[in-house]
Design a protein around this motif. Structure first.
Motif, PDB file in Angstrom:
ATOM      1  N   ALA A   1       2.743  33.933  49.835  1.00  0.00           N
ATOM      2  CA  ALA A   1       3.242  33.866  48.459  1.00  0.00           C
ATOM      3  C   ALA A   1       4.425  32.912  48.359  1.00  0.00           C
ATOM      4  O   ALA A   1       4.538  32.146  47.407  1.00  0.00           O
ATOM      5  CB  ALA A   1       3.630  35.264  47.982  1.00  0.00           C
TER       6      ALA A   1
ATOM      7  N   TYR B   1       4.979  30.338  50.201  1.00  0.00           N
ATOM      8  CA  TYR B   1       4.427  28.989  50.235  1.00  0.00           C
ATOM      9  C   TYR B   1       3.836  28.613  48.874  1.00  0.00           C
ATOM     10  O   TYR B   1       4.042  27.501  48.364  1.00  0.00           O
ATOM     11  CB  TYR B   1       3.365  28.899  51.334  1.00  0.00           C
ATOM     12  CG  TYR B   1       2.556  27.636  51.260  1.00  0.00           C
ATOM     13  CD1 TYR B   1       3.098  26.426  51.707  1.00  0.00           C
ATOM     14  CD2 TYR B   1       1.278  27.629  50.708  1.00  0.00           C
ATOM     15  CE1 TYR B   1       2.368  25.260  51.611  1.00  0.00           C
ATOM     16  CE2 TYR B   1       0.547  26.472  50.604  1.00  0.00           C
ATOM     17  CZ  TYR B   1       1.094  25.286  51.059  1.00  0.00           C
ATOM     18  OH  TYR B   1       0.379  24.130  50.955  1.00  0.00           O
ATOM     19  N   THR B   2       3.127  29.553  48.255  1.00  0.00           N
ATOM     20  CA  THR B   2       2.500  29.299  46.951  1.00  0.00           C
ATOM     21  C   THR B   2       3.533  28.977  45.878  1.00  0.00           C
ATOM     22  O   THR B   2       3.364  28.031  45.103  1.00  0.00           O
ATOM     23  CB  THR B   2       1.676  30.525  46.519  1.00  0.00           C
ATOM     24  OG1 THR B   2       0.794  30.869  47.575  1.00  0.00           O
ATOM     25  CG2 THR B   2       0.888  30.248  45.257  1.00  0.00           C
ATOM     26  N   LEU B   3       4.603  29.767  45.863  1.00  0.00           N
ATOM     27  CA  LEU B   3       5.667  29.540  44.878  1.00  0.00           C
ATOM     28  C   LEU B   3       6.325  28.185  45.112  1.00  0.00           C
ATOM     29  O   LEU B   3       6.611  27.439  44.179  1.00  0.00           O
ATOM     30  CB  LEU B   3       6.719  30.645  44.978  1.00  0.00           C
ATOM     31  CG  LEU B   3       6.289  32.021  44.458  1.00  0.00           C
ATOM     32  CD1 LEU B   3       7.200  33.103  45.001  1.00  0.00           C
ATOM     33  CD2 LEU B   3       6.300  32.029  42.946  1.00  0.00           C
TER      34      LEU B   3
ATOM     35  N   ARG C   1      -4.103  32.696  45.322  1.00  0.00           N
ATOM     36  CA  ARG C   1      -3.278  32.700  46.533  1.00  0.00           C
ATOM     37  C   ARG C   1      -2.359  33.913  46.557  1.00  0.00           C
ATOM     38  O   ARG C   1      -2.207  34.570  47.583  1.00  0.00           O
ATOM     39  CB  ARG C   1      -2.421  31.444  46.593  1.00  0.00           C
ATOM     40  CG  ARG C   1      -3.168  30.200  47.004  1.00  0.00           C
ATOM     41  CD  ARG C   1      -2.245  28.996  46.797  1.00  0.00           C
ATOM     42  NE  ARG C   1      -2.936  27.745  47.053  1.00  0.00           N
ATOM     43  CZ  ARG C   1      -2.995  27.156  48.248  1.00  0.00           C
ATOM     44  NH1 ARG C   1      -2.400  27.708  49.279  1.00  0.00           N
ATOM     45  NH2 ARG C   1      -3.647  26.026  48.402  1.00  0.00           N
ATOM     46  N   LEU C   2      -1.732  34.194  45.404  1.00  0.00           N
ATOM     47  CA  LEU C   2      -0.817  35.340  45.373  1.00  0.00           C
ATOM     48  C   LEU C   2      -1.553  36.636  45.675  1.00  0.00           C
ATOM     49  O   LEU C   2      -0.981  37.573  46.220  1.00  0.00           O
ATOM     50  CB  LEU C   2      -0.122  35.460  44.014  1.00  0.00           C
ATOM     51  CG  LEU C   2       0.948  34.433  43.661  1.00  0.00           C
ATOM     52  CD1 LEU C   2       1.689  34.873  42.415  1.00  0.00           C
ATOM     53  CD2 LEU C   2       1.936  34.243  44.794  1.00  0.00           C
TER      54      LEU C   2
ATOM     55  N   PHE D   1      -3.146  29.308  41.954  1.00  0.00           N
ATOM     56  CA  PHE D   1      -1.874  29.988  42.189  1.00  0.00           C
ATOM     57  C   PHE D   1      -2.106  31.499  42.221  1.00  0.00           C
ATOM     58  O   PHE D   1      -1.673  32.200  43.134  1.00  0.00           O
ATOM     59  CB  PHE D   1      -0.918  29.614  41.049  1.00  0.00           C
ATOM     60  CG  PHE D   1       0.447  30.232  41.136  1.00  0.00           C
ATOM     61  CD1 PHE D   1       1.456  29.652  41.878  1.00  0.00           C
ATOM     62  CD2 PHE D   1       0.732  31.406  40.441  1.00  0.00           C
ATOM     63  CE1 PHE D   1       2.715  30.218  41.949  1.00  0.00           C
ATOM     64  CE2 PHE D   1       1.991  31.983  40.502  1.00  0.00           C
ATOM     65  CZ  PHE D   1       2.981  31.383  41.256  1.00  0.00           C
TER      66      PHE D   1
ATOM     67  N   ARG E   1       4.056  25.333  43.990  1.00  0.00           N
ATOM     68  CA  ARG E   1       4.052  25.154  42.531  1.00  0.00           C
ATOM     69  C   ARG E   1       5.257  24.321  42.095  1.00  0.00           C
ATOM     70  O   ARG E   1       5.129  23.420  41.265  1.00  0.00           O
ATOM     71  CB  ARG E   1       4.069  26.511  41.838  1.00  0.00           C
ATOM     72  CG  ARG E   1       4.417  26.411  40.358  1.00  0.00           C
ATOM     73  CD  ARG E   1       4.362  27.729  39.649  1.00  0.00           C
ATOM     74  NE  ARG E   1       4.804  27.594  38.270  1.00  0.00           N
ATOM     75  CZ  ARG E   1       5.951  28.086  37.793  1.00  0.00           C
ATOM     76  NH1 ARG E   1       6.772  28.742  38.596  1.00  0.00           N
ATOM     77  NH2 ARG E   1       6.276  27.910  36.545  1.00  0.00           N
TER      78      ARG E   1
END
Ligand SMILES: Nc1ncnc2c1ncn2[C@@H]1O[C@H](COP(=O)(O)OP(=O)(O)O)[C@@H](O)[C@H]1O
Ligand SMILES: [Mg+2]
Lengths: 327, 272
Positions: free
Chosen positions: B25, B27-29, A104-105, A101, B32
């Motif tokens: 970001a 997509y990442t959030l 990626r950020l 995570f 999760r």
């Protein structure tokens, strides 16, 4: 790397205004290890939060690598890695998922993330447990994971807020070894807050903070020199202690006493007096034991603020070079 | 320390444009949230209990005892079904707000706040995650329609999904707007109930809004959820109180206002 000018932060709460940071000015050079030392409530976390773009300053400016933290927070964020005082992991995810995570950020490619996650998790000894949910981790394991995560994207500035609090000595050592390794590896700058004195002792420069201000800013060596060359501890009959103190005050002008255990007290030996043994021999009251050691940051802190850094003295002891001789 | 691990990876992180960074970001959030949803299957199942109770117990109990809307005789269960869907969306979407408060409570939010992404991207990521969650549940509920003799064409399902997406986005955005500055998830839960239950009961989900006492009718007109429920009922049963354009304006306006508020408040909470 870091430039702080007239920094002030006032919190307005229901009960009124509280000034947490009250006019800070300092610079941290590229590659430097800079430590902020101070008791709880000194304003360390608040300072760090402003530097890491989480809080806005009430007054003053902060720039990191010439980027203003309020004007260009995005670009600042890419450059810093932050290890917060309080937990900041998602404990419903595994170690690998937390790391992924993060990667990626910060815009890391998938190959890069894969390599980096494996390297960092092995370094902090969590590779075997990488698929376990963080909620099954111990406090020390969580802290190690946070440090691995903070270093994952090769930050130019690593900000650590009391990173090793509550950790066992072995874990503390591992973490510091890796932080120093990373520092050499890509010239990372370190900004640390702590109230463990021995951690601050290895810093290049050190600021002592109290009630929102810096009360001292220098290298640890220079700060220690301010106290005097030696700290003398004497042990005697508890009833006689006051007598000895007044004798030392009259004869040698020593005024700064600090009580240790019952029947024991210490004082910094003024540089112009000379040998401690010579001083003690003049005392007519029987002395049971005398310890001479070089001053540490705890002594510096006490001398400057008049009080100790809470809960730090027990942690600092292994770093004292104690010479013990019975007279 | 194991510094002997040979390869520590390339130190070069390619800097992409802020927009691209934000899209990744988001997509990442979102991803999760999906992982967490999948892991928390109890929540997934638990969320069905309430709508099913309403549908079968309340719907079953009141069956044939109430005059149905617009004098068209229809199964009461069919009548409230769109309302039940809306309820499922309302409750699960608001969960996104609780998730934000929860992240703040456990400290994970700080990890997101110091990362190089805009505050707007954080809100969009959370809104999409929350909406996906509630849409999945609503879709599964839609699979129940044959049980009480409702038959949906492919196009109806597609339209319903679109409408539900809009309701879900508005509701998640509302949840996130409310979550700003809230630091206790329990307190937030209480606040949500105060807001969601009236929104739900006034929306005409359980009873037709024509022929209501004046004061209730006014409140129902003011409730933004009314328009979403009306639109859904229109698609499912061909029965609606407002015209479709009125409904659409109501739904879109609510979504736009809530999204704007969520982004605005979240940006204010901490420096962007
Ligand atoms: N969000 C806040 N609202 C109000 N007061 C705060 C807030 N955060 C910190 N403070 C106050 O600011 C002072 C400094 O706190 P902090 O920066 O956390 O100190 P430290 O990290 O050195 O222990 C304390 O008196 C604390 O109570
Ligand atoms: Mg602190």
């Amino acid at each position: 790397m870091v430039k702080v000018r007239h920094l002030k932060k006032i919190f307005y709460t229901g009960k009124g205004a509280r000034t947490a940071v009250n006019g800070l000015d300092f610079d941290v050079r590229k590659g430097e290890f800079f430590a902020l030392l101070g008791p709880n409530g000194a304003g360390k976390t608040t300072t760090i939060s402003i530097l890491s773009t989480i809080l806005k300053p009430t007054e003053g400016t902060v720039s990191i690598d010439s980027l203003d933290v309020t004007q260009e927070p995005h670009r600042v964020r890419q450059k810093i890695g932050v290890i917060f005082q309080d937990p900041s992991l998602d404990d419903r995810l595994s170690a690998i998922e937390n790391m992924d995570f993060h990667g990626r950020l910060y815009g890391m490619s998938s190959l890069q993330r894969k390599e980096r996650i494996q390297f960092m998790l092995s370094t902090v000894d969590l590779w075997e447990r990488r698929h376990d949910l963080v909620r099954t981790y111990s406090g020390g394991m969580r802290r190690r994971l946070e440090i691995a995560r903070g270093l994952m994207h090769f930050p130019e500035l690593l900000i650590l807020d009391e990173p090793t609090i509550g950790l066992d000595p072995a874990t503390r050592r591992t973490i510091w070894e890796y932080v120093h390794f990373a520092r050499k590896e890509w010239g990372m700058t370190i900004l640390l807050t702590t109230h463990y004195l021995e951690e601050a002792e290895s810093a290049d420069r050190l600021a002592i903070m109290n009630e929102g201000r810096f009360v001292a800013l220098d290298t640890p060596e220079n700060l220690k020199k301010q106290v005097g060359p030696e700290i003398v501890t004497l042990e005697s009959d508890p009833d006689k202690i006051e007598l000895i103190k007044s004798f030392l005050c009259e004869q040698f002008g020593i005024k700064e006493f600090r009580d240790e255990r019952i029947g024991s007290f210490s004082f910094p030996l003024p540089a112009d007096i000379g040998n401690a043994i010579h001083v003690v021999q003049k005392i007519t009251v029987p002395i049971q034991a005398m310890t001479i050691r070089s001053p540490d940051l705890d002594d510096v802190f006490i001398q400057i603020t008049g009080k100790g850094v809470s809960s730090s003295s027990e942690a600092a002891s292994p770093f004292h070079r104690v010479y013990r001789g019975k007279l | 320390m194991k510094t002997e691990v040979a390869y520590r990876g390339s130190t070069n992180i390619t800097f992409s444009s802020p927009l691209l960074r934000d899209l990744r970001a988001i997509y990442t959030l979102w991803f999760r949230d999906i992982i967490r949803l999948w892991r928390d299957k109890l929540r997934l199942i638990g969320a069905f209990v309430q709508p099913l109770l309403f549908l079968f117990i309340l719907g079953g109990g009141l069956k044939g005892r109430v005059l149905t809307a617009g004098n068209t005789h229809m199964n009461y269960q069919s009548f409230i079904f769109p309302g039940i869907l809306a309820m499922s969306i309302l409750f699960t979407a608001s969960f996104a707000g609780i998730a934000v408060v929860w992240d703040r409570e456990v400290g994970f939010l700080k990890e997101v706040l110091v990362a190089p992404l805009s505050r707007t991207a954080i809100v969009i990521g959370k809104v999409l995650g929350g909406s996906t969650n509630s849409l999945i549940q609503a879709t599964i509920l839609m699979g129940l329609t044959p049980v009480f003799g409702m038959h949906l064409s492919f196009w109806k399902v597609l339209m319903a999904l679109g409408i539900m997406m809009m309701i879900a986005v508005s509701q998640t955005a509302m949840g996130i707007a409310l979550s700003v500055r809230m630091s206790s998830s329990q307190g937030f839960m209480v606040l949500l109930n105060f807001i969601i239950l009236p929104l739900y009961f006034l929306s005409g989900a359980m009873f037709p809004i024509n022929g209501l006492p004046n004061w209730l009718s006014v409140l129902a007109h003011l409730d933004p959820v009314t328009y979403g429920v009306d639109l859904l009922r229109g698609v499912f049963l061909g029965l609606h109180y407002f015209s479709y354009p009125e409904d659409l304006i109501g739904v879109c306006l609510f979504g736009a206002v809530m999204s704007f508020l969520a982004i605005r408040l979240f940006n204010q909470e901490s420096p962007s």
